[in-house]
Design an enzyme around this catalytic site. Structure first.
Site, PDB file in Angstrom:
ATOM      1  N   GLY A  45      15.652  -4.432   9.206  1.00 14.42           N
ATOM      2  CA  GLY A  45      15.639  -5.855   8.904  1.00 14.42           C
ATOM      3  C   GLY A  45      14.277  -6.482   9.135  1.00 14.42           C
ATOM      4  O   GLY A  45      13.273  -5.781   9.231  1.00 14.42           O
ATOM      5  N   HIS A  54       9.089  -3.501   2.492  1.00 17.38           N
ATOM      6  CA  HIS A  54      10.471  -3.049   2.310  1.00 17.38           C
ATOM      7  C   HIS A  54      10.931  -3.293   0.877  1.00 17.38           C
ATOM      8  O   HIS A  54      11.606  -2.456   0.281  1.00 17.38           O
ATOM      9  CB  HIS A  54      11.420  -3.837   3.227  1.00 17.38           C
ATOM     10  CG  HIS A  54      11.210  -3.645   4.686  1.00 17.38           C
ATOM     11  ND1 HIS A  54      10.680  -4.612   5.494  1.00 17.38           N
ATOM     12  CD2 HIS A  54      11.462  -2.578   5.494  1.00 17.38           C
ATOM     13  CE1 HIS A  54      10.636  -4.171   6.747  1.00 17.38           C
ATOM     14  NE2 HIS A  54      11.087  -2.936   6.768  1.00 17.38           N
ATOM     15  N   ASP A  85       4.474   4.524   8.448  1.00 20.62           N
ATOM     16  CA  ASP A  85       4.984   5.333   9.569  1.00 20.62           C
ATOM     17  C   ASP A  85       4.805   6.804   9.196  1.00 20.62           C
ATOM     18  O   ASP A  85       5.781   7.517   8.949  1.00 20.62           O
ATOM     19  CB  ASP A  85       6.453   4.996   9.815  1.00 20.62           C
ATOM     20  CG  ASP A  85       6.619   3.560  10.261  1.00 20.62           C
ATOM     21  OD1 ASP A  85       6.230   3.236  11.386  1.00 20.62           O
ATOM     22  OD2 ASP A  85       7.095   2.739   9.446  1.00 20.62           O
ATOM     23  N   SER A 102       4.126  -5.386   8.317  1.00 21.32           N
ATOM     24  CA  SER A 102       5.011  -4.882   9.370  1.00 21.32           C
ATOM     25  C   SER A 102       5.906  -6.027   9.816  1.00 21.32           C
ATOM     26  O   SER A 102       5.467  -7.178   9.857  1.00 21.32           O
ATOM     27  CB  SER A 102       4.158  -4.410  10.554  1.00 21.32           C
ATOM     28  OG  SER A 102       4.955  -4.295  11.713  1.00 21.32           O
TER      29      SER A 102
HETATM   30  O1  PAF Z   1      11.121   2.697   9.902  1.00 22.44           O
HETATM   31  C1  PAF Z   1      12.112   2.048  10.305  1.00 22.44           C
HETATM   32  O2  PAF Z   1      12.307   0.869  10.007  1.00 22.44           O
HETATM   33  C2  PAF Z   1      13.145   2.744  11.183  1.00 22.44           C
HETATM   34  O3  PAF Z   1      12.538   3.656  12.041  1.00 22.44           O
HETATM   35  C3  PAF Z   1      14.273   3.419  10.378  1.00 22.44           C
HETATM   36  C4  PAF Z   1      13.759   4.547   9.523  1.00 22.44           C
HETATM   37  C5  PAF Z   1      14.974   2.386   9.512  1.00 22.44           C
HETATM   38  C6  PAF Z   1      15.309   4.001  11.348  1.00 22.44           C
HETATM   39  O4  PAF Z   1      15.849   3.013  12.169  1.00 22.44           O
END
Ligand code: PAF
Length: 281
Positions: free
Chosen positions: A31, A37, A150, A185
């Site tokens: 979230g 995202h 990441d 982020s």
């Molecule tokens: O990268 C993230 O936001 C989290 O580590 C993930 C992959 C959703 C797992 O909780």
């Protein structure tokens, strides 16, 4: 967009979709969504008949209780953003839906976790592996989408997916940056105005490091970046590593056979940020 809170209902719905020949892509998130995202969701939607996203702040991957408490939560805004990015199904579970029993599994990452995040956040990747495998069991996607910001997480997720024979293709998606270069982020929204300016030191140092590559050794560039961050009050460098993109171990020469990545983590005030750059592109 249909919203599911119960794992069993989502699994049943996706089973019907898969049995009717539809492809299902999945974007797991915690979230506090941003453009990074949404770019995953758009790519997912382009490549699959159905795009599924999850919002779950996974407690098992936080090794710092304050970090978990502070983690930004804005579910209503997230829902709107996902819907406008083309998400079809959203999973927003309570903790007991993901972990009906405490998850005691321990994963072996074959040394991929020995440096960087794995070293500075003990237990973090075990928690990520727990939640990602649980979500894969619930969603059963054909493909799953993760951001390259990441970098170490992505390498570890690829490894466990292969080791545990999940029939899921892991798709790596590029880092999305603000116009001034800061990697997007969820944690950026926790920065004060002053810290937001200071945070630019991370991406700027990575861009400079890349420019220096032809004239300097990895060791010289490590020192340059580390000195640069140490000179800024309020910014505390946790690590800057120049690593092989395959083994994730530090490299001492540039070579030309493997992908080389510069990975950085620093605290700006109380907020921990990470970023990376691919020296090989
Ligand atoms: O990268 C993230 O936001 C989290 O580590 C993930 C992959 C959703 C797992 O909780």
């Amino acid at each position: 967009m249909d919203v599911f809170h119960k794992a069993a209902l989502l699994t049943a719905r996706i089973k019907v979709l898969r049995e009717s020949g539809k492809t299902v892509g999945f974007v797991p998130t915690m979230g506090a969504l941003h453009e990074g995202h949404l770019s995953l969701v758009r790519t997912c939607k382009q490549q699959n008949d159905f795009a599924v996203a999850s919002i779950f702040v996974n407690p098992t991957q936080f090794n710092d209780a304050n970090d978990l408490r502070r983690y930004p939560r804005m579910p209503e805004k997230d829902r709107e953003m996902l819907e406008s990015a083309g998400c079809d199904l959203l999973f927003m579970p309570e903790e007991k839906e993901v972990y009906p029993e405490p998850d005691t599994r321990r994963f072996d990452f074959g040394g991929l976790d020995s440096h960087m995040e794995g070293k500075h956040r003990p237990g973090h990747f075990n928690g990520v592996a727990q939640v990602v495998t649980r979500l894969f069991d619930i969603v059963c996607p054909h493909k799953a989408y993760f951001g390259l910001k990441d970098f170490q997480q992505l390498a570890i997720i690829k490894k466990i997916t292969a080791d545990l024979h999940y029939p899921v293709e892991i798709v790596s998606c590029p880092i999305v940056r603000e116009s001034d270069g800061l990697a997007m982020s969820s944690r950026n929204r926790l920065l004060s105005e002053e810290e937001r300016k200071q945070a630019l030191i991370l991406s700027e140092s990575l861009f400079l490091a890349k420019k220096m590559k032809d004239r300097h050794t990895p060791q010289e560039i490590r020192k340059f970046v580390s000195d640069r961050l140490k000179a800024v009050a309020g910014v505390e460098l946790e690590y800057f590593e120049i690593i092989s993109g395959t083994s994730l171990l530090p490299v001492h020469t540039w070579g030309d056979k493997e992908e080389i990545i510069g990975c950085i983590a620093a605290r700006v005030g109380k907020i921990r940020l990470i970023d990376n750059i691919n020296f090989s592109l």
